[in-house]
Enzyme design. Sequence first.
Site, short mmCIF file in Angstrom:
data_model
loop_
_atom_site.label_atom_id
_atom_site.label_comp_id
_atom_site.label_asym_id
_atom_site.label_seq_id
_atom_site.Cartn_x
_atom_site.Cartn_y
_atom_site.Cartn_z
N ARG A 67 22.62 59.15 74.75
CA ARG A 67 23.43 58.65 73.91
C ARG A 67 22.94 58.75 72.21
NH1 ARG A 67 28.62 59.54 75.42
NH2 ARG A 67 28.83 57.70 77.40
N ALA A 79 32.51 57.97 82.75
CA ALA A 79 33.67 57.39 82.18
C ALA A 79 33.57 58.59 80.33
CB ALA A 79 32.97 56.02 80.64
N GLU A 96 37.76 62.75 84.90
CA GLU A 96 36.16 62.65 84.08
C GLU A 96 34.71 62.40 85.55
OE1 GLU A 96 34.73 62.29 81.61
OE2 GLU A 96 36.53 62.51 79.74
N GLU A 100 31.88 65.26 85.65
CA GLU A 100 30.52 64.53 85.33
C GLU A 100 29.69 64.06 86.63
OE1 GLU A 100 30.73 60.37 82.89
OE2 GLU A 100 31.41 62.02 81.34
N GLU A 145 27.56 68.47 76.64
CA GLU A 145 27.45 67.08 77.47
C GLU A 145 26.96 67.68 78.71
OE1 GLU A 145 30.40 63.71 79.04
OE2 GLU A 145 30.82 65.44 80.08
#
Length: 182
Positions: A67, A79, A96, A100, A145
């Site tokens: 992050r 999330a 999501e 993920e 991501e």
Amino acid sequence: MTEIMNLTEKLTDSKTIFVGNIVTVLIDTVTLPNGQSATREVVRHPGAVCILAVTPEDQVILVNQYRHPCGKEILEIPAGKLDVQGEQPEQCAFRELSEETPYTARGMELIQGFYTAPGFCDEYMYLYRAQGLDKNSTAQTDEDEFVQTVMLSRDEVKQAIREQRIVDAKTLIALQHWLLED
């Protein structure tokens, strides 16, 4: 008996100072309950979902990802933000989870909704519990991501919280809910 006060602030002016891909930033002028003026820095956000997903083996599915604002990797529940105009939170939760993690869910149950930082941001997050997990997702993460799936037992979660390896608010809320189910 305590007298009920009107605490409402009345918006008198608003200036947009930034429009980005995720947030819009405003400087609002408000009239306070006492008649005085004040400014408020406001971040507008489209909303988001987070998913508490627990396997039949009673392991919670977490993701580890870097992050940038925090400058480190954060261990958190899956999330993401509501991406598509008009996307329903439940559909976002299904999407999501499958993007993920290697898992999909047959159902989603809304546990709780909450504001993430109401002092300056209107982001509202929906916490769902995934039901009927299958390890069959072929969905890909967004191109910018990078996440790693991490599975933890209840004892491992408790230890990670004690050691402050889990420091994300949405994840702490979800995990406390899960740990209190016993």
